[in-house]
Design an enzyme around this catalytic site. Structure first.
Site: not given
Ligand code: SIN
Length: 233
Positions: A12-16, A110
Site C-alpha cells: 500500500f502506498g499513501y505518499g510518494s 523507505e
Molecule cells: C508511501 O508512499 O507509502 C510511504 C511514504 C513515502 O515514501 O512517501
C-alpha cells in the site's frame, strides 16, 4: 486477493509511492485503509542511499507518515478538520518472481525511519475483495517522527527544502494531484491545505539563483525522471 502465499505481495502506498510507483508491479488498485490519519510529520534527511532526498542535513524536509487514529486523538493537532480515518492511496501487486528484488528496493527507498506494518486495504471498486497489504509507516517512536506540527510551519519548511532528489514542494504537489485522481472521495484536506499554503509562498530564492549550478542540473534530471513516471501511471 490476499497474501496467501509468500509470493503474493501487495504494497500500500499513501505518499510518494502513489505517484512514483515501485518497479515490477502488474496491478495498481486505488482504494483506502482505515484507522489512520496521514500527516507531514516525518522528517526526511539526505540519507544516502534512500531515494527520497528532499532535504539536506542542514535543512531537512518533511514527508508523510500515518498515525493511528486513536493515538492521533491524544495529540494536539492544530488541524482538527480531518476527522475521517480513511487514508486513500494505491495497492500494488508485485510480480511474484520480482518480490525479493522489490523488497530490497523498498527497504532502501523507505529507509527514512519507516517500518513495515500490515493492514487491510479496501479497493475503491467495491466489487473487489479486501487485500492484506504491507505498508511503510514512520511510527511515533522513530527518531524522525516530529509529532504535531503547525501547518504553516510545515508549509514553510517544505517550500524551502531541496535535496538531490528534487524539491520538497514537488513531493507535496505531486501527492496532491495524484490523490485527486484516485476517486471522488480521495480528497485529503491536510494535503490540500498544505499545498494551498505552499503555493501562496514565494519560491525559495536559492532556486532561482542556481541556474547552471550543480543543484540546477540535478533539478532538471529529477523533473525528467518524474515526467517519465507520470506517463507510466
Ligand atoms: C508511501 O508512499 O507509502 C510511504 C511514504 C513515502 O515514501 O512517501
Amino acid at each position: 486477493m490476499g497474501s496467501d502465499s509468500p509470493e503474493d505481495f501487495w504494497l500500500f502506498g499513501y505518499g510518494s509511492l502513489i505517484w512514483k510507483p515501485p518497479p515490477h508491479f502488474d496491478q495498481r488498485i486505488p482504494g483506502y485503509i482505515q484507522g489512520y490519519v496521514r500527516r507531514f510529520w516525518q522528517l526526511v534527511l539526505n540519507n544516502f542511499p534512500s531515494e527520497d532526498h528532499r532535504g539536506t542535513p542542514e535543512a531537512p524536509g518533511r514527508v508523510v507518515t500515518l498515525i493511528e487514529k486513536s493515538f492521533w486523538e491524544t495529540l494536539d493537532d492544530p488541524q482538527r478538520h480531518t476527522e475521517k480515518d480513511h487514508v486513500w492511496g494505491v495497492a500494488y501487486h508485485i510480480i511474484p518472481s520480482k518480490v525479493r528484488e522489490v523488497q530490497e528496493y523498498l527497504d532502501i527507498r523507505e529507509i527514512n525511519g519507516y517500518s513495515i506494518q500490515y493492514t487491510p486495504f479496501h479497493p475503491a471498486d467495491s466489487n473487489l475483495p479486501d487485500i492484506h497489504c504491507l505498508v511503510y509507516i514512520g511510527m511515533p517512536d522513530n527518531p524522525q517522527f516530529l509529532g504535531a506540527l503547525h501547518p504553516q510551519d510545515i508549509a514553510e519548511t517544505i517550500n524551502s527544502s531541496i535535496g538531490p532528489s528534487g524539491e520538497n514542494r514537488e513531493y507535496l504537489l505531486h501527492l496532491e494531484k495524484a490523490l485527486e485522481s484516485l476517486s471522488t472521495n480521495s480528497h485529503d484536506e491536510h494535503i490540500t491545505d498544505l499545498a494551498r499554503r505552499v503555493r501562496a509562498l514565494a519560491p525559495p530564492v536559492r532556486l532561482s539563483q542556481l541556474q547552471g549550478s550543480t543543484y540546477a542540473l540535478k533539478r532538471v534530471s529529477s523533473t525528467e525522471e518524474q515526467e517519465e513516471i507520470e506517463k507510466e501511471v
